[in-house]
Design an enzyme around this catalytic site. Structure first.
Site, PDB file in Angstrom:
ATOM      1  N   ASP A 306       0.865  -1.176   0.000  1.00  8.68           N
ATOM      2  CA  ASP A 306       0.000   0.000   0.000  1.00  8.68           C
ATOM      3  C   ASP A 306       0.900   1.223   0.000  1.00  8.68           C
ATOM      4  O   ASP A 306       2.112   1.116   0.196  1.00  8.68           O
ATOM      5  CB  ASP A 306      -1.065  -0.077   1.104  1.00  8.68           C
ATOM      6  CG  ASP A 306      -0.775   0.760   2.319  1.00  8.68           C
ATOM      7  OD1 ASP A 306       0.399   0.743   2.747  1.00  8.68           O
ATOM      8  OD2 ASP A 306      -1.694   1.389   2.833  1.00  8.68           O
ATOM      9  N   ASP A 343     -13.193  15.291  12.273  1.00  8.69           N
ATOM     10  CA  ASP A 343     -12.426  14.221  11.625  1.00  8.69           C
ATOM     11  C   ASP A 343     -11.163  13.959  12.443  1.00  8.69           C
ATOM     12  O   ASP A 343     -10.229  14.753  12.433  1.00  8.69           O
ATOM     13  CB  ASP A 343     -12.083  14.660  10.188  1.00  8.69           C
ATOM     14  CG  ASP A 343     -11.298  13.602   9.440  1.00  8.69           C
ATOM     15  OD1 ASP A 343     -11.101  12.504  10.002  1.00  8.69           O
ATOM     16  OD2 ASP A 343     -10.875  13.872   8.298  1.00  8.69           O
ATOM     17  N   GLU A 347      -5.032  13.264   8.897  1.00  7.71           N
ATOM     18  CA  GLU A 347      -5.283  14.176   7.782  1.00  7.71           C
ATOM     19  C   GLU A 347      -6.256  15.263   8.221  1.00  7.71           C
ATOM     20  O   GLU A 347      -6.034  16.454   7.970  1.00  7.71           O
ATOM     21  CB  GLU A 347      -5.860  13.418   6.574  1.00  7.71           C
ATOM     22  CG  GLU A 347      -4.870  12.513   5.849  1.00  7.71           C
ATOM     23  CD  GLU A 347      -4.753  11.132   6.470  1.00  7.71           C
ATOM     24  OE1 GLU A 347      -5.369  10.908   7.546  1.00  7.71           O
ATOM     25  OE2 GLU A 347      -4.057  10.266   5.910  1.00  7.71           O
ATOM     26  N   PHE A 375     -14.526   9.375   8.046  1.00 17.89           N
ATOM     27  CA  PHE A 375     -13.849   8.882   6.852  1.00 17.89           C
ATOM     28  C   PHE A 375     -13.988   7.367   6.762  1.00 17.89           C
ATOM     29  O   PHE A 375     -13.867   6.657   7.750  1.00 17.89           O
ATOM     30  CB  PHE A 375     -12.365   9.251   6.896  1.00 17.89           C
ATOM     31  CG  PHE A 375     -11.568   8.552   5.840  1.00 17.89           C
ATOM     32  CD1 PHE A 375     -11.721   8.911   4.506  1.00 17.89           C
ATOM     33  CD2 PHE A 375     -10.700   7.520   6.156  1.00 17.89           C
ATOM     34  CE1 PHE A 375     -11.016   8.257   3.511  1.00 17.89           C
ATOM     35  CE2 PHE A 375      -9.990   6.857   5.166  1.00 17.89           C
ATOM     36  CZ  PHE A 375     -10.149   7.229   3.844  1.00 17.89           C
ATOM     37  N   ALA A 377     -12.791   4.027   4.085  1.00 20.40           N
ATOM     38  CA  ALA A 377     -11.992   3.665   2.911  1.00 20.40           C
ATOM     39  C   ALA A 377     -12.897   3.408   1.705  1.00 20.40           C
ATOM     40  O   ALA A 377     -12.481   3.581   0.562  1.00 20.40           O
ATOM     41  CB  ALA A 377     -11.145   2.436   3.215  1.00 20.40           C
ATOM     42  N   THR A 379     -15.964   4.977   0.988  1.00 18.49           N
ATOM     43  CA  THR A 379     -16.492   6.213   0.389  1.00 18.49           C
ATOM     44  C   THR A 379     -15.373   7.185   0.034  1.00 18.49           C
ATOM     45  O   THR A 379     -15.532   8.023  -0.834  1.00 18.49           O
ATOM     46  CB  THR A 379     -17.433   6.924   1.377  1.00 18.49           C
ATOM     47  OG1 THR A 379     -16.671   7.268   2.548  1.00 18.49           O
ATOM     48  CG2 THR A 379     -18.587   6.029   1.771  1.00 18.49           C
ATOM     49  N   ARG A 380     -14.260   7.083   0.707  1.00 18.70           N
ATOM     50  CA  ARG A 380     -13.110   7.970   0.566  1.00 18.70           C
ATOM     51  C   ARG A 380     -13.512   9.440   0.756  1.00 18.70           C
ATOM     52  O   ARG A 380     -13.044  10.325   0.044  1.00 18.70           O
ATOM     53  CB  ARG A 380     -12.404   7.731  -0.782  1.00 18.70           C
ATOM     54  CG  ARG A 380     -11.767   6.337  -0.793  1.00 18.70           C
ATOM     55  CD  ARG A 380     -10.871   6.075  -1.960  1.00 18.70           C
ATOM     56  NE  ARG A 380     -11.655   5.833  -3.153  1.00 18.70           N
ATOM     57  CZ  ARG A 380     -11.345   6.308  -4.348  1.00 18.70           C
ATOM     58  NH1 ARG A 380     -10.293   7.044  -4.511  1.00 18.70           N
ATOM     59  NH2 ARG A 380     -12.106   6.022  -5.371  1.00 18.70           N
ATOM     60  N   LYS A 393     -15.195  16.551   2.368  1.00 16.58           N
ATOM     61  CA  LYS A 393     -13.888  16.562   1.701  1.00 16.58           C
ATOM     62  C   LYS A 393     -13.542  15.117   1.399  1.00 16.58           C
ATOM     63  O   LYS A 393     -14.028  14.196   2.078  1.00 16.58           O
ATOM     64  CB  LYS A 393     -12.819  17.215   2.579  1.00 16.58           C
ATOM     65  CG  LYS A 393     -12.419  16.401   3.803  1.00 16.58           C
ATOM     66  CD  LYS A 393     -11.184  16.981   4.436  1.00 16.58           C
ATOM     67  CE  LYS A 393     -10.660  16.115   5.577  1.00 16.58           C
ATOM     68  NZ  LYS A 393     -11.601  15.919   6.694  1.00 16.58           N
ATOM     69  N   ASP A 516      -0.374  -1.360   6.440  1.00 15.71           N
ATOM     70  CA  ASP A 516      -0.400  -0.880   7.813  1.00 15.71           C
ATOM     71  C   ASP A 516      -1.801  -0.539   8.308  1.00 15.71           C
ATOM     72  O   ASP A 516      -2.016  -0.384   9.492  1.00 15.71           O
ATOM     73  CB  ASP A 516       0.499   0.348   7.963  1.00 15.71           C
ATOM     74  CG  ASP A 516      -0.042   1.551   7.211  1.00 15.71           C
ATOM     75  OD1 ASP A 516      -0.762   1.345   6.206  1.00 15.71           O
ATOM     76  OD2 ASP A 516       0.236   2.685   7.618  1.00 15.71           O
TER      77      ASP A 516
END
Ligand SMILES: Nc1ncnc2c1ncn2[C@@H]1O[C@H](COP(=O)(O)OP(=O)(O)OP(=O)(O)O)[C@@H](O)[C@H]1O
Ligand SMILES: [K+]
Ligand SMILES: [Mg+2]
Length: 678
Positions: A306, A343, A347, A375, A377, A379-380, A393, A516
Site C-alpha cells: 500500500d 475528523d 489528515e 472517513f 476507505a 467512500t473515501r 472533503k 499498515d
C-alpha cells in the site's frame, strides 16, 4: 528485540553451556521420538548398552572393547544432534528471557464508569478497559489510542531508541504494552486480555514454544523415515545372507552399519536449520508467526504494497488550501475546516492545524449537535452535516460523483489544479459545500528513503512489485515512479486489494502483501506472506503472519533471502547426507565380509587398516560430520540472486559430489588415526 540480545552470536559462552545441558535433557526417549531417525540411533545405543551390561547373554564377552567403542560413538552421535538443536534454540531462549523482564507488572490508571482514575495492576486489565497513560508511564497493555497524542519510546520491543508519535484515529493509533510514554498523555482502550498480548506472542515466538513443523519439513521427514525403514530391512536381510556365506555378523556391527546408512546427518540437523532460519528473521527485527510463512517468503513471485505509511512515511499533512471555480481561498479554507471539525484522522487534524497557522480558527460550540460523517476507505470522504448545510472533503473523484449526484457542476479548473498536486506526488482532497466544489487541500507525503534501490533488488530476485492505493491515478503514478515499483493500481478499495492478490494466486503465484491500515487487513490475511508494519493498526498486525518492528516494507527482501536460504540449506544438506551414506556403505560392507570372503579385499580400495578399524572409522565420521556442519546449518548457505535452475545445478554439484567424496577422505584419515591405537 533489544540491541544487546539481537547481536548475540550463536557460540556465546552461556548459550553453549545451556545447549550442552539441554543435549542431555533431550536424550529422553519421549522427546527423541519426535525425530525418528535419531530415535533409531538411540535404540541402537540402548541395545549396545545392554550388550555391555549382559555380555554373556549376548555372547560378546570377548569383544568388549569393540562394543564399548560402538556404544560411545553412537552416544556421541545423539548428543551432537541434540546439541545442534539446543544451540539453535539457545539465542531465542536468551531473547525470551530478556523480553520477559520487560513484562514486569506495571500499575495501570484505569477509568471507572464515573470517569475517575483507579490504580490497578496491569494484569487485571481486560479487553475494553480504558486507561490513562501519562508522561513517564509504561503502557500497561496493548491497545488503541482513543484520545490524544503522545511520543512513545518503543525500544523495549523494537530496539529502536528514537521515540515515535502515536495518535488517535488513523493508522498510527496502536500502542504496545511495555513501551513507555515519554511526553504528553493519552487515553487507551485495551485490546488484549492478559496472556494474549503482543509481548506474550513475541516471547513464545522467539522461545520457539509454538514452533510447528512446516509442510516442507513434514514432507522431508516422511522421506527420511522411509529411507530409515528401507535400510533397516537391508540390514536385517544381511543376516541370512551372511549366514549363507558362513559369516558370523556381530550385532554391534549391524547396528553400526544401520546408523551409517540412515540419514543421520540431515536427521540431526533438520530442526536446527528451521529454528536458525526463524532466528535469522527475528534478528532482522521481523516477527514471523510461523516457519511456514518464512518458507513461503522464499518462493514469493509478486509483492503488493500500500502507498501511504508503507512506501511513504504516511504522516500526510495538509500543506495548502487552493480555491477552485469562483470561490475564494477563505471560502475554501472555511469549508475545509468545517468538513474536518470532527475528523479525528491525522489528515483531518492537519487541516485544522494548517488553518490555525494561517490565523483561522472556528469555535466548535455551535456544532455540538452536528452530524459527523467519518472517513471510510469505501467512500473515501469525510465531513459534517449541520442545519441543512453539508460539508465534505475527500478523494477528488469521490467528491465529483457526490456533488454531481446532488445536481452540482464541476468547476473547470478543478482537474488542472488537482493534477498539479498529484504531479508533485501529493494527495489532492476536494472540498465541497452543498453541491458546489469550492477548493482543494494539498496533502503532502514523502517517499521513505532508499526505496528505489530496494525495489531494484526485489526485481533482481524475480519479484514483481505492485503498489495498491486508494489515492488517485496521477498521485499514484508519481509516487510509483519515485519509489520505482513495477506497477500500480489506483483508487483501489479494500476489496480491490484482495482481488489483485486472488488474481495473482489464481495464476499459481505466491503473493506477499505489506500494509499498515485496517483497510489492508483482509488483504494481509489473503496473501501467502502478510507483512504488517509495527506502526500500523492492531487489525493489520493480527491479520498478518509477519510484523516488521522497524516498519520498513522493503524488509521483505531480507525475509525472502532468508526463506530461500532456508530452503536451499535444507536441500543441500539432505543431498549431502544421502550421498554421504551411500559412500559409507562402500567403506563398511567390504570390511564386514573380507574375513569370510577374501576376494572382498579387492573392494577394500581404500586400503583401510582392518575391518574393525573400517567400521569404527565410518561410524566416527558419521558422528563428527554433525557438529562440523552445525555452523553451515545455522548460518545457512549463501544466497545470491540467480535463476533457480543454475542454483540447483550448483548445489547438486557441491553438495552431491562433495557428499560422495568427503566420507572417503574423512574415513581414510580417521582410519589412519585409529590405526595408531588399534
Ligand atoms: N480524513 C480523510 N477525509 C477524507 N478523505 C480522505 C481522508 N483520508 C484519506 N482520504 C482520501 O481517501 C483516499 C483513500 O485513503 P486510504 O488511506 O484509505 O488509502 P489506502 O487505500 O490505505 O491507500 P494508501 O494507504 O496506499 O494511500 C485517499 O487517497 C484520500 O483521497
Ligand atoms: K548416517
Ligand atoms: Mg493505507
Amino acid at each position: 528485540m533489544n540491541s544487546q540480545t539481537k547481536n548475540q552470536s550463536m557460540f556465546q559462552g552461556p548459550i553453549v553451556r545451556q545447549a550442552l545441558r539441554d543435549s542431555f535433557k533431550k536424550l529422553n526417549p519421549l522427546i527423541m521420538m519426535r525425530n525418528p531417525v535419531m530415535f533409531v540411533v538411540e535404540v541402537g545405543t540402548f541395545i549396545t548398552l545392554l550388550m555391555l551390561l549382559m555380555p554373556y547373554y549376548f555372547g560378546v564377552q570377548d569383544q568388549m572393547g569393540y562394543t564399548i567403542a560402538v556404544f560411545v560413538i553412537l552416544f556421541f552421535t545423539i548428543l551432537f544432534a541434540n546439541f545442534a538443536e539446543a544451540l539453535a534454540e539457545g539465542r531465542g531462549k536468551a531473547q525470551a528471557d530478556s523480553l520477559k523482564k520487560t513484562k514486569a507488572d506495571t500499575l495501570a490508571k484505569r477509568l471507572n464508569e464515573k470517569g475517575e482514575i483507579e490504580e490497578v495492576s496491569s494484569t487485571e486489565l481486560r479487553k475494553g478497559d480504558v486507561v490513562v497513560v501519562e508522561t513517564g508511564d509504561l503502557v500497561p497493555g496493548d491497545g488503541e489510542i482513543i484520545e490524544g497524542l503522545a511520543s512513545i519510546d518503543e525500544s523495549a520491543i523494537t530496539g529502536e531508541s528514537a521515540p515515535v508519535i502515536k495518535e488517535a484515529g488513523g493508522d498510527f493509533s496502536s500502542v504496545t504494552g511495555g513501551t513507555k510514554v515519554v511526553s504528553d498523555s493519552i487515553k487507551v482502550r485495551i485490546t488484549a486480555d492478559p496472556g494474549e498480548s503482543f509481548l506474550d506472542k513475541m516471547i513464545s515466538l522467539v522461545e520457539g514454544a509454538s514452533r510447528q513443523k512446516t509442510p516442507n519439513e513434514l514432507a522431508l521427514n516422511t522421506l527420511l523415515i522411509t529411507l530409515t525403514l528401507i535400510f533397516l530391512m537391508v540390514v536385517v536381510t544381511l543376516l541370512p545372507i551372511a549366514g549363507y556365506v558362513g559369516v558370523q555378523l556381530q550385532i554391534a556391527t549391524l547396528i553400526a552399519l544401520l546408523v551409517c546408512l540412515i540419514p543421520t546427518t540431515i536427521g540431526g540437523l533438520l530442526s536446527a536449520i528451521g529454528i536458525a532460519g526463524m532466528d535469522r528473521v527475528t534478528r532482522f527485527n521481523v516477527l514471523a508467526m510461523s516457519g511456514k510463512a518464512v518458507e513461503a517468503a522464499g518462493d514469493i513471485n509478486t509483492m503488493i504494497l500500500d502507498k501511504t505509511g508503507t512506501i511513504t512515511f504516511g504522516n500526510r499533512m495538509a500543506a495548502q488550501f487552493i480555491p477552485v471555480g469562483s470561490s475564494t481561498e477563505t471560502e475554501a479554507r472555511g469549508a475545509a475546516v468545517l468538513s474536518s471539525l470532527k475528523d479525528e484522522t491525522p489528515e483531518g487534524r492537519s487541516v485544522i492545524e494548517l488553518a490555525k497557522s494561517q490565523g483561522f480558527t472556528v469555535d466548535p460550540a455551535p456544532y455540538e449537535q452536528a452530524e459527523f460523517i467519518p472517513f471510510a476507505a469505501e467512500t473515501r470522504m469525510s465531513g459534517m452535516d449541520v442545519n441543512g448545510a453539508v460539508y465534505r472533503k475527500g478523494a477528488v473523484d469521490s467528491i465529483q460523483k457526490y456533488v454531481q449526484g446532488l445536481g452540482g457542476e464541476i468547476p473547470a479548473d478543478l482537474k488542472e489544479k488537482s493534477d498539479q498536486i498529484a504531479g508533485l506526488g501529493g494527495t489532492p482532497l476536494a472540498i465541497s459545500t452543498g453541491n458546489q466544489i469550492v477548493g482543494l487541500i494539498y496533502l503532502k507525503d514523502t517517499v521513505k528513503p532508499g526505496m528505489k534501490e530496494r525495489f531494484d533488488e526485489l526485481r533482481k530476485m524475480g519479484i514483481k512489485t505492485i503498489m495498491c492505493t486508494g489515492d488517485n491515478p496521477l498521485t499514484a503514478a508519481t509516487i510509483a515512479k519515485e519509489a520505482g515499483v513495477d506497477d500500480f493500481i489506483a483508487e483501489s478499495t479494500p476489496e480491490d486489494k484482495i482481488r489483485v492478490i486472488r488474481d495473482e494466486q489464481a495464476q499459481g503465484k505466491l503473493v506477499a502483501m505489506t500494509g499498515d491500515g485496517t483497510n489492508d487487513a483482509p488483504a494481509l490475511a489473503q496473501a501467502d506472506v502478510g507483512l504488517a508494519m509495527n506502526s500500523g493498526t492492531i487489525a493489520a498486525k493480527e491479520a498478518a503472519n509477519m510484523v516488521d518492528l522497524d516498519s520498513d516494507p522493503t524488509k521483505i527482501i531480507e525475509v525472502v533471502s532468508i526463506g530461500k536460504q532456508l530452503l536451499m540449506t535444507r536441500g543441500a544438506l539432505t543431498t549431502f547426507s544421502i550421498a554421504n551414506d551411500i559412500a559409507k556403505y562402500f567403506a563398511i560392507l567390504p570390511a564386514m565380509f573380507t574375513v569370510a570372503i577374501p576376494q572382498m579385499e579387492a573392494l577394500n580400495f581404500m586400503n583401510l587398516n582392518s575391518p574393525t578399524s573400517a567400521i569404527l572409522s565410518a561410524l566416527i565420521f558419521n558422528a563428527i560430520i554433525i557438529p562440523l556442519l552445525i555452523p553451515l546449518a545455522m548460518k545457512g548457505i549463501a544466497y545470491k540472486p540467480m535463476p533457480a535452475a543454475a542454483l540447483l545445478r550448483r548445489n547438486l554439484l557441491i553438495y552431491g559430489l562433495g557428499g560422495v567424496i568427503a566420507p572417503f577422505i574423512g574415513i581414510k584419515l580417521i582410519d589412519l588415526a585409529v590405526g595408531l591405537f588399534v
